[in-house]
Write an enzyme that holds these catalytic residues in place. Structure first.
Site, PDB file in Angstrom:
ATOM      1  N   TRP A  98       0.834  -1.213   0.000  1.00 50.65           N
ATOM      2  CA  TRP A  98       0.000   0.000   0.000  1.00 50.65           C
ATOM      3  C   TRP A  98       0.856   1.246   0.000  1.00 50.65           C
ATOM      4  CZ3 TRP A  98      -4.147  -1.314  -2.049  1.00 50.65           C
ATOM      5  CH2 TRP A  98      -4.771  -2.527  -1.731  1.00 50.65           C
ATOM      6  N   ASP A 166      -1.571   7.310   5.732  1.00 53.15           N
ATOM      7  CA  ASP A 166      -2.630   6.363   5.363  1.00 53.15           C
ATOM      8  C   ASP A 166      -2.867   5.486   6.586  1.00 53.15           C
ATOM      9  OD1 ASP A 166      -4.165   4.264   4.480  1.00 53.15           O
ATOM     10  OD2 ASP A 166      -2.763   3.577   2.937  1.00 53.15           O
ATOM     11  N   LYS A 190     -12.425  -1.048   7.390  1.00 48.55           N
ATOM     12  CA  LYS A 190     -11.867  -1.844   8.481  1.00 48.55           C
ATOM     13  C   LYS A 190     -12.616  -1.456   9.761  1.00 48.55           C
ATOM     14  CE  LYS A 190      -8.149  -2.250   5.603  1.00 48.55           C
ATOM     15  NZ  LYS A 190      -8.307  -3.156   4.474  1.00 48.55           N
TER      16      LYS A 190
END
Ligand code: PMP
Length: 355
Positions: A98, A166, A190
């Site tokens: 990511w 992030d 999440k």
């Protein structure tokens, strides 16, 4: 009832599923899916969701809370475009897939990326240390929790430059000092709510200061902040369910209480991994994630037996990401300690069964 260790979208509290389901059928006489985002009912939902984010994370004055679309993947682009200043350079820490995605998107909008710290040479199995943070860049970016590799920053990188993070896979799992950040962004799916919304917590003083010539309206955070996150149709259902989840979080002691529960769950599983001779972890103790716990079998010959045991125990979502292999237990806020105990008991059972 299944035990959902999936990495995301993932488990949310049962009460959120129930209340969200009820609102699909009846939300003040209409379905939540058919109401106007401009209706007073939905404006109230949006405002409550924003104020619950502020409450849960103790967001200081001078920050805007936005619920956009596009996922954290569009967040990579949005963050870099909005933070671009005179140097058109940025410093990134590369801790996995990511982080690499964020680096790629910054480059794509014309930023000269300095990857000043990386754990790529170790298949991202640790959090880099001992690096020097550049000072000749517009901003610094990192990924607080590496969902795939099971590593997590346990301290915020030190810098006097604007900091962007992030936080997709550990936001709302513990307290965070928001005042250290200029932009925090996170896909909802999440610890926040269903997929569809992307949370931005943005320092107001950075808004409208980009030097990028390319700035589509939707990607300019100032436009969203000016319109109270209603520039266009927001992801109505996702924001509603996120609001329910945040209500539940705050009513149950907030991020301070959930951090204690998350630590207890992580300790239970790491202790099984460390003490059970059939298993080994993939990450040094100081960099281990409390959200995504990666582990391997010591002997691949045990694979079929172990897979059978956890499948029979109604555990789902345990298969590791292909780039790490083995297993990954994602233990987001709503996963109970009882589910973790089901996992640790099948791990013990594997070793017992071998005699
Ligand atoms: N960053 C992190 C840390 C993630 O875990 C994910 C998705 N799992 C992403 C970014 C990408 O998020 P999205 O699918 O919302 O674009």
């Amino acid at each position: 009832m299944k035990h959902n260790f999936g990495a995301g979208p993932c488990i949310l509290p049962q009460v959120v599923f129930k209340e969200a389901a009820e609102a699909i059928v009846d939300f003040n006489g209409l379905s939540i899916l058919e109401i106007s985002h401009r209706s007073p009912e939905f404006v109230a939902v949006m405002e409550e969701a924003q104020s619950l984010v502020k409450k849960a994370l103790n967001v200081p004055d001078g920050y805007s809370v936005l619920f956009l679309q596009g996922g954290a993947s569009l967040g990579f682009t949005i963050a870099s475009l909005n933070m671009m200043r005179d140097t058109k350079k940025a410093g990134y820490i590369n801790t996995g897939a990511w982080a690499k995605g964020a680096i790629g998107e910054a480059k794509a909008v014309g930023i000269d990326v300095n990857v000043f710290a990386s754990s790529e040479d170790n298949n991202f199995g640790h959090i880099p240390k001992g690096y020097t943070v550049p000072t000749d860049v517009d901003y610094i970016h990192y990924t607080s929790n590496n969902t795939i590799f099971g590593t997590q920053f346990h301290a915020i990188p030190e810098t006097s430059l604007p900091l962007v993070c992030d936080m997709s896979s550990d936001i709302f799992s513990k307290p965070v000092d928001v005042s250290k950040f200029d932009i925090i962004y996170a896909g909802a799916q999440k610890n926040l709510g269903p997929a569809g919304a992307t949370l931005f917590i943005v320092k107001d003083s950075i808004l409208g200061k980009s030097t990028s010539e390319f700035m589509p309206k939707y990607l300019n955070l100032k436009n969203h902040a000016d319109k109270g996150s209603m520039l266009n149709t927001p992801p109505v259902f996702s924001v509603y369910a996120a609001m329910l989840n945040l209500r539940d979080l705050v009513a149950n002691g907030g991020v301070e209480a959930v951090e204690v529960r998350n630590q207890a769950k992580a300790e239970a599983l790491y202790s099984e991994i460390d003490n059970n001779p059939s298993f080994k972890g993939t990450v040094p103790v100081e960099d281990r994630s409390n959200m995504n716990i990666t582990f391997l079998l010591n002997d691949e010959a045990d694979k079929d037996a172990f897979d059978k045991l956890w499948n029979n125990a109604e555990i789902v979502g345990l298969k590791g990401h292909r780039s790490v292999g083995g297993y990954r237990a994602s233990m987001y806020n709503a996963l109970t300690i009882e589910s973790v105990q089901v996992l640790t008991s099948v791990m013990s059972e594997l070793t017992r069964s071998k005699g």
